[in-house]
Every structure is written in C-alpha cells, then in structure tokens.
Design a protein around this motif. Structure first.
Motif, PDB file in Angstrom:
ATOM      1  N   GLU A  74       0.838  -1.205   0.000  1.00 36.59           N
ATOM      2  CA  GLU A  74       0.000   0.000   0.000  1.00 36.59           C
ATOM      3  C   GLU A  74       0.871   1.254   0.000  1.00 36.59           C
ATOM      4  O   GLU A  74       0.625   2.200  -0.762  1.00 36.59           O
ATOM      5  N   GLU A  75       1.890   1.261   0.827  1.00 39.94           N
ATOM      6  CA  GLU A  75       2.789   2.407   0.908  1.00 39.94           C
ATOM      7  C   GLU A  75       3.533   2.619  -0.410  1.00 39.94           C
ATOM      8  O   GLU A  75       3.770   3.758  -0.818  1.00 39.94           O
ATOM      9  N   LEU A  76       3.893   1.530  -1.075  1.00 42.07           N
ATOM     10  CA  LEU A  76       4.564   1.615  -2.362  1.00 42.07           C
ATOM     11  C   LEU A  76       3.679   2.336  -3.386  1.00 42.07           C
ATOM     12  O   LEU A  76       4.131   3.231  -4.097  1.00 42.07           O
ATOM     13  N   VAL A  77       2.419   1.964  -3.424  1.00 44.72           N
ATOM     14  CA  VAL A  77       1.476   2.600  -4.353  1.00 44.72           C
ATOM     15  C   VAL A  77       1.328   4.080  -4.014  1.00 44.72           C
ATOM     16  O   VAL A  77       1.355   4.942  -4.906  1.00 44.72           O
ATOM     17  N   LYS A  78       1.215   4.383  -2.750  1.00 49.10           N
ATOM     18  CA  LYS A  78       1.058   5.787  -2.336  1.00 49.10           C
ATOM     19  C   LYS A  78       2.325   6.603  -2.602  1.00 49.10           C
ATOM     20  O   LYS A  78       2.240   7.775  -2.983  1.00 49.10           O
ATOM     21  N   ARG A  79       3.492   5.996  -2.427  1.00 47.47           N
ATOM     22  CA  ARG A  79       4.746   6.695  -2.759  1.00 47.47           C
ATOM     23  C   ARG A  79       4.808   7.003  -4.249  1.00 47.47           C
ATOM     24  O   ARG A  79       5.253   8.073  -4.666  1.00 47.47           O
ATOM     25  N   SER A  80       4.355   6.059  -5.054  1.00 44.73           N
ATOM     26  CA  SER A  80       4.331   6.270  -6.498  1.00 44.73           C
ATOM     27  C   SER A  80       3.406   7.430  -6.845  1.00 44.73           C
ATOM     28  O   SER A  80       3.746   8.286  -7.671  1.00 44.73           O
ATOM     29  N   MET A  81       2.251   7.480  -6.208  1.00 42.63           N
ATOM     30  CA  MET A  81       1.311   8.585  -6.442  1.00 42.63           C
ATOM     31  C   MET A  81       1.918   9.918  -6.024  1.00 42.63           C
ATOM     32  O   MET A  81       1.731  10.927  -6.699  1.00 42.63           O
ATOM     33  N   THR A  82       2.617   9.911  -4.909  1.00 41.72           N
ATOM     34  CA  THR A  82       3.229  11.140  -4.401  1.00 41.72           C
ATOM     35  C   THR A  82       4.343  11.613  -5.335  1.00 41.72           C
ATOM     36  O   THR A  82       4.415  12.791  -5.678  1.00 41.72           O
ATOM     37  N   GLN A  83       5.193  10.677  -5.742  1.00 41.22           N
ATOM     38  CA  GLN A  83       6.321  10.995  -6.623  1.00 41.22           C
ATOM     39  C   GLN A  83       5.845  11.515  -7.981  1.00 41.22           C
ATOM     40  O   GLN A  83       6.469  12.375  -8.572  1.00 41.22           O
ATOM     41  N   HIS A  84       4.731  10.984  -8.453  1.00 37.17           N
ATOM     42  CA  HIS A  84       4.251  11.299  -9.807  1.00 37.17           C
ATOM     43  C   HIS A  84       2.850  11.905  -9.756  1.00 37.17           C
ATOM     44  O   HIS A  84       1.972  11.545 -10.540  1.00 37.17           O
ATOM     45  N   GLU A  85       2.695  12.834  -8.862  1.00 42.25           N
ATOM     46  CA  GLU A  85       1.397  13.454  -8.602  1.00 42.25           C
ATOM     47  C   GLU A  85       0.755  14.047  -9.862  1.00 42.25           C
ATOM     48  O   GLU A  85      -0.461  14.042  -9.998  1.00 42.25           O
ATOM     49  N   ASN A  86       1.561  14.531 -10.795  1.00 39.29           N
ATOM     50  CA  ASN A  86       1.035  15.169 -11.997  1.00 39.29           C
ATOM     51  C   ASN A  86       0.974  14.245 -13.205  1.00 39.29           C
ATOM     52  O   ASN A  86       0.687  14.696 -14.310  1.00 39.29           O
ATOM     53  N   GLU A  87       1.245  12.972 -12.987  1.00 42.84           N
ATOM     54  CA  GLU A  87       1.187  11.984 -14.070  1.00 42.84           C
ATOM     55  C   GLU A  87      -0.167  11.267 -14.000  1.00 42.84           C
ATOM     56  O   GLU A  87      -0.371  10.379 -13.172  1.00 42.84           O
ATOM     57  N   LYS A  88      -1.083  11.661 -14.870  1.00 39.53           N
ATOM     58  CA  LYS A  88      -2.438  11.106 -14.820  1.00 39.53           C
ATOM     59  C   LYS A  88      -2.484   9.585 -14.941  1.00 39.53           C
ATOM     60  O   LYS A  88      -3.204   8.940 -14.170  1.00 39.53           O
ATOM     61  N   PRO A  89      -1.748   8.970 -15.883  1.00 39.87           N
ATOM     62  CA  PRO A  89      -1.824   7.504 -15.970  1.00 39.87           C
ATOM     63  C   PRO A  89      -1.351   6.794 -14.699  1.00 39.87           C
ATOM     64  O   PRO A  89      -1.941   5.800 -14.288  1.00 39.87           O
ATOM     65  N   LEU A  98      -5.415   0.749  -5.387  1.00 41.07           N
ATOM     66  CA  LEU A  98      -5.898   1.033  -4.029  1.00 41.07           C
ATOM     67  C   LEU A  98      -7.320   0.524  -3.836  1.00 41.07           C
ATOM     68  O   LEU A  98      -7.634  -0.075  -2.805  1.00 41.07           O
ATOM     69  N   ASP A  99      -8.172   0.737  -4.830  1.00 36.76           N
ATOM     70  CA  ASP A  99      -9.556   0.265  -4.750  1.00 36.76           C
ATOM     71  C   ASP A  99      -9.602  -1.265  -4.626  1.00 36.76           C
ATOM     72  O   ASP A  99     -10.328  -1.812  -3.797  1.00 36.76           O
ATOM     73  N   ALA A 100      -8.790  -1.948  -5.431  1.00 31.50           N
ATOM     74  CA  ALA A 100      -8.744  -3.418  -5.371  1.00 31.50           C
ATOM     75  C   ALA A 100      -8.215  -3.915  -4.030  1.00 31.50           C
ATOM     76  O   ALA A 100      -8.562  -5.011  -3.586  1.00 31.50           O
ATOM     77  N   LEU A 101      -7.386  -3.096  -3.383  1.00 30.08           N
ATOM     78  CA  LEU A 101      -6.852  -3.465  -2.065  1.00 30.08           C
ATOM     79  C   LEU A 101      -7.821  -3.130  -0.933  1.00 30.08           C
ATOM     80  O   LEU A 101      -7.569  -3.454   0.219  1.00 30.08           O
ATOM     81  N   GLY A 102      -8.914  -2.437  -1.266  1.00 26.78           N
ATOM     82  CA  GLY A 102      -9.861  -2.049  -0.232  1.00 26.78           C
ATOM     83  C   GLY A 102      -9.436  -0.798   0.499  1.00 26.78           C
ATOM     84  O   GLY A 102      -9.889  -0.523   1.608  1.00 26.78           O
ATOM     85  N   VAL A 103      -8.556  -0.021  -0.120  1.00 24.48           N
ATOM     86  CA  VAL A 103      -8.047   1.219   0.461  1.00 24.48           C
ATOM     87  C   VAL A 103      -8.784   2.364  -0.230  1.00 24.48           C
ATOM     88  O   VAL A 103      -9.133   2.276  -1.404  1.00 24.48           O
ATOM     89  N   ASP A 104      -8.977   3.446   0.490  1.00 23.10           N
ATOM     90  CA  ASP A 104      -9.677   4.619  -0.068  1.00 23.10           C
ATOM     91  C   ASP A 104      -8.963   5.098  -1.319  1.00 23.10           C
ATOM     92  O   ASP A 104      -7.843   5.612  -1.259  1.00 23.10           O
ATOM     93  N   LYS A 105      -9.615   4.942  -2.474  1.00 25.14           N
ATOM     94  CA  LYS A 105      -8.976   5.325  -3.736  1.00 25.14           C
ATOM     95  C   LYS A 105      -8.948   6.837  -3.939  1.00 25.14           C
ATOM     96  O   LYS A 105      -8.307   7.319  -4.872  1.00 25.14           O
ATOM     97  N   SER A 106      -9.610   7.577  -3.067  1.00 27.68           N
ATOM     98  CA  SER A 106      -9.560   9.040  -3.171  1.00 27.68           C
ATOM     99  C   SER A 106      -8.397   9.623  -2.369  1.00 27.68           C
ATOM    100  O   SER A 106      -8.254  10.837  -2.273  1.00 27.68           O
ATOM    101  N   TRP A 107      -7.556   8.750  -1.819  1.00 30.09           N
ATOM    102  CA  TRP A 107      -6.378   9.192  -1.072  1.00 30.09           C
ATOM    103  C   TRP A 107      -5.567  10.149  -1.941  1.00 30.09           C
ATOM    104  O   TRP A 107      -5.408   9.924  -3.140  1.00 30.09           O
ATOM    105  N   THR A 108      -5.046  11.191  -1.339  1.00 24.32           N
ATOM    106  CA  THR A 108      -4.156  12.123  -2.047  1.00 24.32           C
ATOM    107  C   THR A 108      -2.936  12.387  -1.178  1.00 24.32           C
ATOM    108  O   THR A 108      -3.022  12.376   0.049  1.00 24.32           O
ATOM    109  N   PRO A 109      -1.804  12.659  -1.831  1.00 23.37           N
ATOM    110  CA  PRO A 109      -0.592  12.976  -1.068  1.00 23.37           C
ATOM    111  C   PRO A 109      -0.801  14.246  -0.258  1.00 23.37           C
ATOM    112  O   PRO A 109      -1.426  15.197  -0.727  1.00 23.37           O
ATOM    113  N   SER A 110      -0.306  14.278   0.974  1.00 16.60           N
ATOM    114  CA  SER A 110      -0.432  15.478   1.791  1.00 16.60           C
ATOM    115  C   SER A 110       0.616  16.468   1.348  1.00 16.60           C
ATOM    116  O   SER A 110       1.721  16.127   0.945  1.00 16.60           O
ATOM    117  N   LYS A 111       0.258  17.718   1.429  1.00 14.54           N
ATOM    118  CA  LYS A 111       1.164  18.804   1.006  1.00 14.54           C
ATOM    119  C   LYS A 111       2.069  19.203   2.135  1.00 14.54           C
ATOM    120  O   LYS A 111       1.769  19.239   3.241  1.00 14.54           O
TER     121      LYS A 111
END
Length: 111
Positions: A74-89, A98-111
C-alpha cells in the motif's frame, strides 16, 4: 528493459494454464519482482505506470490482495502517487490498485 519485463511477466496471468505450467510461470514471483522494481526506480514514471498496471492485473486475476499488501505494498502505491502526482496515468492505475486493495482510492498525497 525493466518496464517491458514487468509488462511481459504480468501478461502471463492471461495465458492458459497448460502454457503457464510448461513455461514454469510463477505469477507471485512476477508480483514480487514488480514491487522490487517499482521501489528501486521510483523516479521513473513509465516504470511506475507499468508496475501499477501489473499490480492491477495480478489483483484482478489472482485475487492476491494479501501478497500485494505484503512488505509495504500500500505504501509503495502511495509513494508512487506522491512521486508522480502530476502523471495522470500513474494516478489512474494507482487508484485502481488502491480500490482493489480495499483502500480509499480518493487518497491524495499530503502537502
């Protein structure tokens, strides 16, 4: 090369069982290697996208939520989202995982 390898390994989950057996295909090994490549190459958006696509495919076909979550998935996926916040794909595939893992898919990196 690693990006292509990730995609090739994940495609094996779609092979017929007899082909997987003859090729000695081990999808859980592919999953493990995908996570290691993602962690080692966090800066590479193309590799992250391929890895997230692969995780999504493994989750869909193998129902391997526990294995994806192991060792900080889960943390790996979130780190990827944080690192590539502006990469839509990257973010699209990350939210799918995240959705398949049962984690809130609306999670966003904190500023």
């Amino acid at each position: 090369l690693q990006t292509k390898s990730i995609r090739a390994m994940a495609s094996g989950v779609l092979w017929p069982e007899d082909v997987q057996r003859r090729a000695q295909y081990n999808p859980l090994r592919g999953l493990e290697l995908t996570k290691k490549a993602m962690a080692a190459h966090m800066e590479n958006a193309e590799l992250q996208q391929a890895g997230l696509e692969a995780l999504s495919k493994y989750l869909d076909k193998l129902k391997c939520k526990t294995e994806v979550l192991q060792d900080g998935g889960e943390e790996l996926v979130k780190r990827s989202m944080t690192q590539h916040e502006n990469e839509k794909p990257v973010n699209l595939w990350a939210r799918n995982v995240l959705d398949a893992l049962g984690v809130d898919k609306s999670w966003t990196p904190s500023k």
